[in-house]
Design a protein around this motif. Sequence first.
Motif, PDB file in Angstrom:
ATOM      1  N   PHE A 181       9.604  20.464 -52.779  1.00  0.00           N
ATOM      2  CA  PHE A 181      10.859  20.023 -52.168  1.00  0.00           C
ATOM      3  C   PHE A 181      11.821  21.200 -52.114  1.00  0.00           C
ATOM      4  CE2 PHE A 181      10.334  18.651 -56.591  1.00  0.00           C
ATOM      5  CZ  PHE A 181      11.273  19.439 -57.236  1.00  0.00           C
ATOM      6  N   TRP A 182      12.866  21.060 -51.316  1.00  0.00           N
ATOM      7  CA  TRP A 182      13.907  22.077 -51.232  1.00  0.00           C
ATOM      8  C   TRP A 182      14.817  21.964 -52.451  1.00  0.00           C
ATOM      9  CZ3 TRP A 182      13.498  25.741 -47.548  1.00  0.00           C
ATOM     10  CH2 TRP A 182      12.650  25.463 -46.483  1.00  0.00           C
ATOM     11  N   ARG A 183      15.140  23.086 -53.045  1.00  0.00           N
ATOM     12  CA  ARG A 183      15.992  23.099 -54.242  1.00  0.00           C
ATOM     13  C   ARG A 183      17.348  22.468 -53.944  1.00  0.00           C
ATOM     14  NH1 ARG A 183      19.643  26.736 -56.863  1.00  0.00           N
ATOM     15  NH2 ARG A 183      19.490  26.621 -59.158  1.00  0.00           N
ATOM     16  N   LYS A 184      17.894  22.713 -52.767  1.00  0.00           N
ATOM     17  CA  LYS A 184      19.212  22.153 -52.427  1.00  0.00           C
ATOM     18  C   LYS A 184      19.164  20.622 -52.356  1.00  0.00           C
ATOM     19  CE  LYS A 184      18.656  22.838 -47.401  1.00  0.00           C
ATOM     20  NZ  LYS A 184      18.508  21.414 -47.052  1.00  0.00           N
ATOM     21  N   ASP A 185      18.033  20.060 -51.921  1.00  0.00           N
ATOM     22  CA  ASP A 185      17.889  18.604 -51.894  1.00  0.00           C
ATOM     23  C   ASP A 185      17.801  18.042 -53.304  1.00  0.00           C
ATOM     24  OD1 ASP A 185      17.896  18.716 -49.130  1.00  0.00           O
ATOM     25  OD2 ASP A 185      15.703  18.699 -48.964  1.00  0.00           O
ATOM     26  N   PHE A 186      17.087  18.762 -54.166  1.00  0.00           N
ATOM     27  CA  PHE A 186      16.960  18.363 -55.571  1.00  0.00           C
ATOM     28  C   PHE A 186      18.336  18.344 -56.236  1.00  0.00           C
ATOM     29  CE2 PHE A 186      16.138  19.474 -60.064  1.00  0.00           C
ATOM     30  CZ  PHE A 186      15.145  18.566 -60.398  1.00  0.00           C
ATOM     31  N   ILE A 187      19.136  19.369 -55.972  1.00  0.00           N
ATOM     32  CA  ILE A 187      20.484  19.438 -56.552  1.00  0.00           C
ATOM     33  C   ILE A 187      21.386  18.362 -55.969  1.00  0.00           C
ATOM     34  CG2 ILE A 187      22.568  20.886 -56.689  1.00  0.00           C
ATOM     35  CD1 ILE A 187      20.673  23.314 -56.890  1.00  0.00           C
ATOM     36  N   ILE A 215      16.176  12.120 -47.232  1.00  0.00           N
ATOM     37  CA  ILE A 215      15.037  13.037 -47.212  1.00  0.00           C
ATOM     38  C   ILE A 215      13.758  12.225 -46.994  1.00  0.00           C
ATOM     39  CG2 ILE A 215      13.818  14.859 -48.448  1.00  0.00           C
ATOM     40  CD1 ILE A 215      16.763  15.454 -47.792  1.00  0.00           C
ATOM     41  N   LYS A 216      12.895  12.702 -46.116  1.00  0.00           N
ATOM     42  CA  LYS A 216      11.652  11.999 -45.801  1.00  0.00           C
ATOM     43  C   LYS A 216      10.469  12.678 -46.494  1.00  0.00           C
ATOM     44  CE  LYS A 216      14.126   9.632 -42.875  1.00  0.00           C
ATOM     45  NZ  LYS A 216      14.555   8.246 -43.188  1.00  0.00           N
ATOM     46  N   GLY A 217       9.367  11.958 -46.576  1.00  0.00           N
ATOM     47  CA  GLY A 217       8.164  12.484 -47.213  1.00  0.00           C
ATOM     48  C   GLY A 217       7.074  12.771 -46.207  1.00  0.00           C
ATOM     49  N   ARG A 218       6.149  13.628 -46.610  1.00  0.00           N
ATOM     50  CA  ARG A 218       4.935  13.866 -45.820  1.00  0.00           C
ATOM     51  C   ARG A 218       3.804  14.179 -46.778  1.00  0.00           C
ATOM     52  NH1 ARG A 218       3.489  18.521 -41.374  1.00  0.00           N
ATOM     53  NH2 ARG A 218       1.933  17.320 -40.193  1.00  0.00           N
ATOM     54  N   ARG A 219       2.691  13.522 -46.579  1.00  0.00           N
ATOM     55  CA  ARG A 219       1.549  13.701 -47.467  1.00  0.00           C
ATOM     56  C   ARG A 219       0.706  14.888 -47.024  1.00  0.00           C
ATOM     57  NH1 ARG A 219      -3.714   9.741 -48.232  1.00  0.00           N
ATOM     58  NH2 ARG A 219      -4.587  10.800 -50.058  1.00  0.00           N
ATOM     59  N   LEU A 220       0.280  15.682 -47.996  1.00  0.00           N
ATOM     60  CA  LEU A 220      -0.668  16.768 -47.759  1.00  0.00           C
ATOM     61  C   LEU A 220      -2.078  16.205 -47.880  1.00  0.00           C
ATOM     62  CD1 LEU A 220       0.989  19.620 -49.851  1.00  0.00           C
ATOM     63  CD2 LEU A 220       1.004  19.382 -47.361  1.00  0.00           C
TER      64      LEU A 220
END
Length: 265
Positions: A181-187, A215-220
Amino acid sequence: MKQLPTCTLVTPTYNWPEALELLLLSVKNQTLLPNEVIVADDGSREDTRQLIEKLRQDFPVPLIHIWHEDIKNRKPVIMNKAIAKACCDYIVEIDGDIIIHPHFIRDHLRFAKQGQYLFGSRVNLLKEKLPELFKKKLISFGFFDANIKKRTRALRLPIFMLFQKQEDKRSRKLRGCNMSFWRKDFIAVNGFNEALTGWGQDDSELIERMHNFGIKGRRLKHVGIAYHIYHPDQCKLHVNQNFAVEDETRLKKLTFIEKGINQYL
């Protein structure tokens, strides 16, 4: 060509240096290295510190050890402390009992996209494989190897990502042992919820808040391959309490929690 983000690989660990060593050896074997690696240590003994010091001598990127006192399971706390110290834009999170495929970091960064987080699956290395695994320090596995479960997940077939759509809700297939995830989203959602006690739901509760935040998800699928080393189940004494916290986050559409990463920034 797509500009890849800078990347911090963060892994929690607790008193299992044999598994941590294999993880870190597999990091050294990456076709695309992270910019730094942070070991989020929930109070391990001296042997873990000594292992990290030894590997640090020829590690190809900064290897950072964040440790706090052992007061039972405080994974959300040590992960918040670690990610607060991260210097990169993008966080790849894996557990300390994971061995990563040589293209693991490359896959996560290739498919990273603003407004999304990624989550992958895992191949299970069975208990019977452990003696050989640790004796030979194995970090490479094939589809036909013995004592492997969910072996089809070991097939790296990036074409499958053409069919992986964005997900608006947390998937039941989400596993915190393999996500990014993006650090800015985590914060923005204040990181891991330190109100959670013991094992369970820390990753999924975080992701519920990310979805609530937009924030949306995407599976690897068939990329970002990770191999999980067998271990006995952890104590699940507080798991129902943690489920209740997660349910509240989902039902009230919470995006921010009181005790999180903001304490360490």
